[in-house]
Design a protein around this motif. Structure first.
Motif, PDB file in Angstrom:
ATOM      1  N   ALA A  89       0.757  -1.302  -0.141  1.00 24.29           N
ATOM      2  CA  ALA A  89       0.026   0.037  -0.027  1.00 24.29           C
ATOM      3  C   ALA A  89       0.903   1.177  -0.130  1.00 24.29           C
ATOM      4  N   LYS A  90       0.396   2.228  -0.799  1.00 24.23           N
ATOM      5  CA  LYS A  90       1.034   3.540  -0.709  1.00 24.23           C
ATOM      6  C   LYS A  90       0.097   4.697  -0.291  1.00 24.23           C
ATOM      7  N   ASP A  91       0.511   5.032   1.130  1.00 21.49           N
ATOM      8  CA  ASP A  91      -0.324   6.154   1.661  1.00 21.49           C
ATOM      9  C   ASP A  91      -1.748   5.599   1.915  1.00 21.49           C
ATOM     10  N   GLY A  92      -1.652   4.315   2.310  1.00 19.47           N
ATOM     11  CA  GLY A  92      -3.119   3.884   2.667  1.00 19.47           C
ATOM     12  C   GLY A  92      -3.998   3.338   1.610  1.00 19.47           C
ATOM     13  N   GLN A  93      -3.569   3.339   0.424  1.00 15.33           N
ATOM     14  CA  GLN A  93      -4.089   2.859  -0.738  1.00 15.33           C
ATOM     15  C   GLN A  93      -3.411   1.523  -1.307  1.00 15.33           C
ATOM     16  N   THR A  94      -4.184   0.491  -1.318  1.00 15.50           N
ATOM     17  CA  THR A  94      -3.548  -0.862  -2.085  1.00 15.50           C
ATOM     18  C   THR A  94      -2.982  -0.601  -3.271  1.00 15.50           C
ATOM     19  N   ILE A  95      -1.965  -0.836  -3.653  1.00 11.49           N
ATOM     20  CA  ILE A  95      -1.261  -0.810  -5.108  1.00 11.49           C
ATOM     21  C   ILE A  95      -1.366  -2.334  -5.859  1.00 11.49           C
ATOM     22  N   LEU A  96      -1.198  -3.290  -4.732  1.00 12.98           N
ATOM     23  CA  LEU A  96      -1.326  -4.659  -5.555  1.00 12.98           C
ATOM     24  C   LEU A  96      -1.621  -5.651  -4.331  1.00 12.98           C
ATOM     25  N   CYS A  97      -2.482  -6.568  -4.485  1.00 16.60           N
ATOM     26  CA  CYS A  97      -2.675  -7.555  -3.540  1.00 16.60           C
ATOM     27  C   CYS A  97      -2.632  -9.012  -4.021  1.00 16.60           C
ATOM     28  N   LYS A  98      -2.138 -10.192  -3.317  1.00 14.82           N
ATOM     29  CA  LYS A  98      -2.038 -11.216  -3.910  1.00 14.82           C
ATOM     30  C   LYS A  98      -2.570 -12.227  -2.796  1.00 14.82           C
ATOM     31  N   GLU A  99      -3.368 -13.340  -3.197  1.00 16.64           N
ATOM     32  CA  GLU A  99      -3.762 -13.958  -2.022  1.00 16.64           C
ATOM     33  C   GLU A  99      -4.681 -15.167  -2.587  1.00 16.64           C
ATOM     34  N   ILE A 100      -4.621 -16.033  -1.512  1.00 17.46           N
ATOM     35  CA  ILE A 100      -5.038 -17.549  -2.144  1.00 17.46           C
ATOM     36  C   ILE A 100      -5.758 -18.240  -0.893  1.00 17.46           C
ATOM     37  N   ALA A 101      -7.049 -18.633  -1.031  1.00 12.89           N
ATOM     38  CA  ALA A 101      -7.571 -19.478   0.377  1.00 12.89           C
ATOM     39  C   ALA A 101      -7.546 -20.871   0.027  1.00 12.89           C
ATOM     40  N   GLU A 102      -6.920 -21.783   0.482  1.00 15.35           N
ATOM     41  CA  GLU A 102      -6.952 -23.196   0.587  1.00 15.35           C
ATOM     42  C   GLU A 102      -7.274 -23.859   1.553  1.00 15.35           C
ATOM     43  N   GLU A 103      -7.818 -24.948   1.446  1.00 17.43           N
ATOM     44  CA  GLU A 103      -8.360 -25.962   2.749  1.00 17.43           C
ATOM     45  C   GLU A 103      -7.111 -26.159   3.214  1.00 17.43           C
ATOM     46  N   GLY A 104      -6.075 -26.541   2.713  1.00 14.54           N
ATOM     47  CA  GLY A 104      -4.701 -27.077   3.301  1.00 14.54           C
ATOM     48  C   GLY A 104      -3.892 -26.351   3.834  1.00 14.54           C
ATOM     49  N   TYR A 105      -4.155 -24.949   3.978  1.00 17.03           N
ATOM     50  CA  TYR A 105      -3.451 -23.759   4.581  1.00 17.03           C
ATOM     51  C   TYR A 105      -2.016 -23.832   3.874  1.00 17.03           C
ATOM     52  N   SER A 106      -1.754 -23.322   2.781  1.00 16.49           N
ATOM     53  CA  SER A 106      -0.645 -23.199   1.723  1.00 16.49           C
ATOM     54  C   SER A 106       0.405 -22.067   2.399  1.00 16.49           C
ATOM     55  N   HIS A 107       0.177 -21.494   3.422  1.00 17.05           N
ATOM     56  CA  HIS A 107       0.773 -20.223   3.737  1.00 17.05           C
ATOM     57  C   HIS A 107       2.272 -20.448   3.752  1.00 17.05           C
ATOM     58  N   ALA A 108       2.953 -21.692   4.290  1.00 15.28           N
ATOM     59  CA  ALA A 108       4.300 -21.787   4.325  1.00 15.28           C
ATOM     60  C   ALA A 108       5.086 -21.689   2.922  1.00 15.28           C
ATOM     61  N   GLU A 109       4.071 -22.239   1.916  1.00 16.75           N
ATOM     62  CA  GLU A 109       4.656 -22.268   0.530  1.00 16.75           C
ATOM     63  C   GLU A 109       4.450 -21.093  -0.231  1.00 16.75           C
ATOM     64  N   LYS A 110       3.200 -20.185   0.168  1.00 11.18           N
ATOM     65  CA  LYS A 110       2.832 -19.211  -0.548  1.00 11.18           C
ATOM     66  C   LYS A 110       3.357 -17.639  -0.180  1.00 11.18           C
ATOM     67  N   LEU A 111       3.449 -17.438   1.256  1.00  9.28           N
ATOM     68  CA  LEU A 111       3.688 -16.219   1.774  1.00  9.28           C
ATOM     69  C   LEU A 111       4.927 -15.536   1.251  1.00  9.28           C
ATOM     70  N   HIS A 112       5.952 -16.158   1.263  1.00  5.75           N
ATOM     71  CA  HIS A 112       7.427 -15.489   0.858  1.00  5.75           C
ATOM     72  C   HIS A 112       7.276 -15.171  -0.680  1.00  5.75           C
ATOM     73  N   VAL A 113       6.664 -16.306  -1.355  1.00  2.04           N
ATOM     74  CA  VAL A 113       6.617 -15.973  -2.979  1.00  2.04           C
ATOM     75  C   VAL A 113       5.634 -14.846  -3.248  1.00  2.04           C
ATOM     76  N   PHE A 114       4.625 -14.592  -2.415  1.00  2.00           N
ATOM     77  CA  PHE A 114       3.567 -13.515  -2.579  1.00  2.00           C
ATOM     78  C   PHE A 114       4.350 -12.321  -1.997  1.00  2.00           C
ATOM     79  N   ILE A 115       5.269 -12.201  -0.990  1.00  2.00           N
ATOM     80  CA  ILE A 115       5.914 -10.799  -0.592  1.00  2.00           C
ATOM     81  C   ILE A 115       6.956 -10.494  -1.690  1.00  2.00           C
ATOM     82  N   GLU A 116       7.593 -11.452  -2.434  1.00  2.63           N
ATOM     83  CA  GLU A 116       8.594 -10.899  -3.432  1.00  2.63           C
ATOM     84  C   GLU A 116       7.853 -10.521  -4.567  1.00  2.63           C
TER      85      GLU A 116
END
Length: 223
Positions: free
Chosen positions: A19-46
């Motif tokens: 976000a720039k000054d409180g406005q979202t520039i870009l958002c990436k997300e995925i909701a999965e039953e298996g909780y893929s946070h460990a695999e997806k989080l750092h990829v999304f950050i980059e």
């Protein structure tokens, strides 16, 4: 000008935004039953940093969902946020998960009640005005037919509890916004920016997620 990286991992939704000054520039997300946070989080950050056209060193703060929510999900998000704050020497902002969820409801009257599943008929809940002012603090509560019966105005329920709570919460003034299921880093942008402007930050070394309930480990059944 300020750039804030927002991380939301408290539920099945692994979500990251810039976000720039409180406005979202870009958002990436995925909701999965298996909780893929460990695999997806750092990829999304980059990816959100690279695709937003900024560098990591341009970040002014990191915001992370503080809970309540999934024990494992919260640990993954907070660990990542802390690591970045340490490395970049920038502040850490903690954002109420349920407020982020409530902010997805676009209503002009009544109350907003975000609820997240806490197994069986128990939920994590909080109550907000239509203007997102907190009216009742976070609770872990068991839902029954008498829950929230003291409220006469329209109550808008959001979160992943509609399937189990809708058959019980049947009063005429109860409205389930079933399309709003999980909190997102997209809605964190304004909340985290407001906190950043007020220097409302937390200690990177000592901050812990708000679990609300103790972690319970379930052992496998003996064969």
């Amino acid at each position: 000008m300020s750039f804030i990286l927002n991380i939301e991992t408290a539920t099945k939704n692994c979500s990251v935004s810039i976000a720039k000054d409180g406005q979202t520039i870009l958002c990436k997300e995925i909701a999965e039953e298996g909780y893929s946070h460990a695999e997806k989080l750092h990829v999304f950050i980059e990816e959100v940093i690279a695709e937003s056209g900024i560098l990591v060193k341009d970040l002014n703060a990191i915001a992370v969902s503080q809970g309540p929510g999934s024990y494992t999900g919260l640990r993954i998000g907070v660990s990542a946020a802390k690591g970045l704050c340490y490395a970049l020497n920038i502040p850490l902002i903690a954002v109420d998960t349920l407020k982020t969820l409530a902010s997805k409801a676009n209503v002009s009257e009544g109350k907003i009640i975000p609820m997240l599943d806490a197994r069986r008929m128990e939920v994590y809940s909080e109550i907000f005005t239509a203007g997102l002012e907190m009216e009742r603090e976070i609770q872990a509560e068991i839902i029954d037919e008498n829950s929230f019966s003291e409220y006469k105005e329209t109550l808008y329920f959001v979160g992943d509890c509609a399937e189990k709570c809708k058959p019980v919460l049947t009063k005429e003034n109860f409205v389930f916004l079933e399309e709003i299921k999980y909190p997102s880093a997209n809605e964190m942008s304004k909340i985290s920016y407001d906190k950043y402007q007020k220097s409302d930050t937390v200690d990177v070394a000592y901050f812990e997620p708000y679990y609300l309930k103790d972690f319970m480990m379930t052992l496998p059944k003996k064969q």
